[in-house]
Design a protein around this motif. Structure first.
Motif, PDB file in Angstrom:
ATOM      1  N   ARG A  21       0.834  -1.208   0.000  1.00 43.29           N
ATOM      2  CA  ARG A  21       0.000   0.000   0.000  1.00 43.29           C
ATOM      3  C   ARG A  21       0.866   1.254   0.000  1.00 43.29           C
ATOM      4  O   ARG A  21       0.589   2.208  -0.725  1.00 43.29           O
ATOM      5  CB  ARG A  21      -0.922   0.008   1.220  1.00 43.29           C
ATOM      6  CG  ARG A  21      -2.338  -0.364   0.904  1.00 43.29           C
ATOM      7  CD  ARG A  21      -3.293  -0.021   2.029  1.00 43.29           C
ATOM      8  NE  ARG A  21      -2.818  -0.272   3.364  1.00 43.29           N
ATOM      9  CZ  ARG A  21      -3.199  -1.271   4.139  1.00 43.29           C
ATOM     10  NH1 ARG A  21      -4.078  -2.135   3.705  1.00 43.29           N
ATOM     11  NH2 ARG A  21      -2.721  -1.411   5.349  1.00 43.29           N
ATOM     12  N   VAL A  25       0.917   4.053  -3.031  1.00 42.29           N
ATOM     13  CA  VAL A  25       0.700   5.488  -2.820  1.00 42.29           C
ATOM     14  C   VAL A  25       1.884   6.276  -3.360  1.00 42.29           C
ATOM     15  O   VAL A  25       1.719   7.282  -4.060  1.00 42.29           O
ATOM     16  CB  VAL A  25       0.457   5.789  -1.323  1.00 42.29           C
ATOM     17  CG1 VAL A  25       0.522   7.283  -1.052  1.00 42.29           C
ATOM     18  CG2 VAL A  25      -0.872   5.224  -0.875  1.00 42.29           C
ATOM     19  N   PRO A  87      -8.815  -0.748   5.583  1.00 40.12           N
ATOM     20  CA  PRO A  87      -9.585   0.492   5.523  1.00 40.12           C
ATOM     21  C   PRO A  87     -11.014   0.253   5.996  1.00 40.12           C
ATOM     22  O   PRO A  87     -11.615  -0.780   5.706  1.00 40.12           O
ATOM     23  CB  PRO A  87      -9.572   0.858   4.037  1.00 40.12           C
ATOM     24  CG  PRO A  87      -8.409   0.123   3.461  1.00 40.12           C
ATOM     25  CD  PRO A  87      -8.242  -1.108   4.298  1.00 40.12           C
ATOM     26  N   GLY A  91     -13.780   5.515   6.896  1.00 39.29           N
ATOM     27  CA  GLY A  91     -12.631   6.153   6.256  1.00 39.29           C
ATOM     28  C   GLY A  91     -12.836   6.311   4.758  1.00 39.29           C
ATOM     29  O   GLY A  91     -12.503   7.349   4.184  1.00 39.29           O
ATOM     30  N   LEU A  92     -13.396   5.284   4.126  1.00 43.84           N
ATOM     31  CA  LEU A  92     -13.656   5.365   2.693  1.00 43.84           C
ATOM     32  C   LEU A  92     -14.732   6.406   2.386  1.00 43.84           C
ATOM     33  O   LEU A  92     -14.640   7.126   1.385  1.00 43.84           O
ATOM     34  CB  LEU A  92     -14.060   3.995   2.157  1.00 43.84           C
ATOM     35  CG  LEU A  92     -12.957   2.930   2.179  1.00 43.84           C
ATOM     36  CD1 LEU A  92     -13.511   1.572   1.759  1.00 43.84           C
ATOM     37  CD2 LEU A  92     -11.793   3.336   1.295  1.00 43.84           C
ATOM     38  N   ARG A  94     -15.310   9.137   4.202  1.00 45.40           N
ATOM     39  CA  ARG A  94     -14.678  10.448   4.371  1.00 45.40           C
ATOM     40  C   ARG A  94     -13.830  10.794   3.151  1.00 45.40           C
ATOM     41  O   ARG A  94     -13.822  11.945   2.690  1.00 45.40           O
ATOM     42  CB  ARG A  94     -13.846  10.480   5.649  1.00 45.40           C
ATOM     43  CG  ARG A  94     -14.696  10.647   6.902  1.00 45.40           C
ATOM     44  CD  ARG A  94     -13.858  10.945   8.124  1.00 45.40           C
ATOM     45  NE  ARG A  94     -12.874   9.927   8.434  1.00 45.40           N
ATOM     46  CZ  ARG A  94     -13.123   8.814   9.126  1.00 45.40           C
ATOM     47  NH1 ARG A  94     -14.322   8.602   9.609  1.00 45.40           N
ATOM     48  NH2 ARG A  94     -12.172   7.947   9.346  1.00 45.40           N
ATOM     49  N   LEU A  95     -13.110   9.823   2.622  1.00 44.07           N
ATOM     50  CA  LEU A  95     -12.314  10.049   1.421  1.00 44.07           C
ATOM     51  C   LEU A  95     -13.211  10.448   0.252  1.00 44.07           C
ATOM     52  O   LEU A  95     -12.915  11.405  -0.480  1.00 44.07           O
ATOM     53  CB  LEU A  95     -11.509   8.801   1.059  1.00 44.07           C
ATOM     54  CG  LEU A  95     -10.743   8.864  -0.264  1.00 44.07           C
ATOM     55  CD1 LEU A  95      -9.688   9.964  -0.224  1.00 44.07           C
ATOM     56  CD2 LEU A  95     -10.123   7.519  -0.572  1.00 44.07           C
ATOM     57  N   ALA A  96     -14.316   9.737   0.070  1.00 44.36           N
ATOM     58  CA  ALA A  96     -15.251  10.061  -1.012  1.00 44.36           C
ATOM     59  C   ALA A  96     -15.836  11.458  -0.814  1.00 44.36           C
ATOM     60  O   ALA A  96     -16.008  12.208  -1.779  1.00 44.36           O
ATOM     61  CB  ALA A  96     -16.363   9.018  -1.074  1.00 44.36           C
ATOM     62  N   VAL A  98     -14.390  14.031   0.739  1.00 43.84           N
ATOM     63  CA  VAL A  98     -13.339  15.004   0.429  1.00 43.84           C
ATOM     64  C   VAL A  98     -13.213  15.167  -1.084  1.00 43.84           C
ATOM     65  O   VAL A  98     -13.133  16.293  -1.594  1.00 43.84           O
ATOM     66  CB  VAL A  98     -11.995  14.586   1.055  1.00 43.84           C
ATOM     67  CG1 VAL A  98     -10.843  15.379   0.467  1.00 43.84           C
ATOM     68  CG2 VAL A  98     -12.043  14.760   2.559  1.00 43.84           C
ATOM     69  N   LEU A  99     -13.210  14.061  -1.815  1.00 45.71           N
ATOM     70  CA  LEU A  99     -13.119  14.141  -3.273  1.00 45.71           C
ATOM     71  C   LEU A  99     -14.328  14.853  -3.866  1.00 45.71           C
ATOM     72  O   LEU A  99     -14.202  15.653  -4.805  1.00 45.71           O
ATOM     73  CB  LEU A  99     -12.959  12.747  -3.871  1.00 45.71           C
ATOM     74  CG  LEU A  99     -11.647  12.033  -3.533  1.00 45.71           C
ATOM     75  CD1 LEU A  99     -11.658  10.606  -4.077  1.00 45.71           C
ATOM     76  CD2 LEU A  99     -10.455  12.801  -4.061  1.00 45.71           C
ATOM     77  N   LEU A 125     -14.045  20.658   4.492  1.00 46.26           N
ATOM     78  CA  LEU A 125     -12.861  19.860   4.813  1.00 46.26           C
ATOM     79  C   LEU A 125     -12.609  19.819   6.313  1.00 46.26           C
ATOM     80  O   LEU A 125     -12.237  18.775   6.862  1.00 46.26           O
ATOM     81  CB  LEU A 125     -11.638  20.412   4.084  1.00 46.26           C
ATOM     82  CG  LEU A 125     -11.648  20.269   2.562  1.00 46.26           C
ATOM     83  CD1 LEU A 125     -10.447  20.976   1.955  1.00 46.26           C
ATOM     84  CD2 LEU A 125     -11.702  18.817   2.144  1.00 46.26           C
TER      85      LEU A 125
END
Length: 160
Positions: A21, A25, A87, A91-92, A94-96, A98-99, A125
């Motif tokens: 991972r 990244v 993950p 968390g996923l 929150r990532l979505a 933010v995007l 954010l």
């Protein structure tokens, strides 16, 4: 203990999935850095800006991205860390979010002024990051927007 997996909290090296991972990244960031550097090299200008011409800032960003990718790869390979979990759904999500906020900011900024759109992006954010209360959700985005507008809009005269 014959599985070879590190115990949680022992400070042993991460497993192969965690290292993979980290390297993935680092690879993605390095790829973005190369794209930014190539795009910066292709910038042409009829005005001679000297050392701080139109290619300077994108080149600095690309170089910093590349340095960050190297640091992430080195950290993933060299530093022992406790094993990380998979993950989480939260968390996923929150990532979505933010995007989605960044994409919405880009679309809104295309139609509205920077001063109208930026505080909403920053407040979103901050909220996704766990900020609560008036200071976090109102004061921080307002001050950050004012500083960004002051530096880029007023001092550097970048059209926002």
């Amino acid at each position: 203990m014959t599985t070879g997996e590190p115990q949680a909290g022992t400070g042993t090296a991460p497993g192969p999935r965690a290292r993979l991972r980290e390297l993935a990244v680092a690879g993605v960031v390095a790829g973005v850095a190369v794209v930014v550097l190539v795009a910066a090299a292709g910038i042409t200008s009829s005005v001679d800006g000297g050392a701080l011409g139109p290619r300077w800032w994108p080149s600095v960003l690309g170089a910093l991205l590349l340095a960050g990718a190297v640091a992430v790869a080195a950290t993933g390979l060299l530093r022992p860390r406790p094993a990380e979990g998979e993950p989480t759904l939260g968390g996923l999500l929150r990532l979505a979010l933010v995007l989605a906020l960044v994409a919405g900011f880009g679309l809104a900024w295309y139609r509205l002024h920077f001063l109208l759109v930026m505080p909403f992006l920053l407040a979103g954010l901050v909220a996704v990051g766990g900020g609560r209360g008036l200071r976090d959700l109102l004061l921080v985005p307002a001050l950050a927007t004012a500083v960004l507008y002051g530096v880029f809009g007023l001092l550097l005269r970048v059209p926002l």
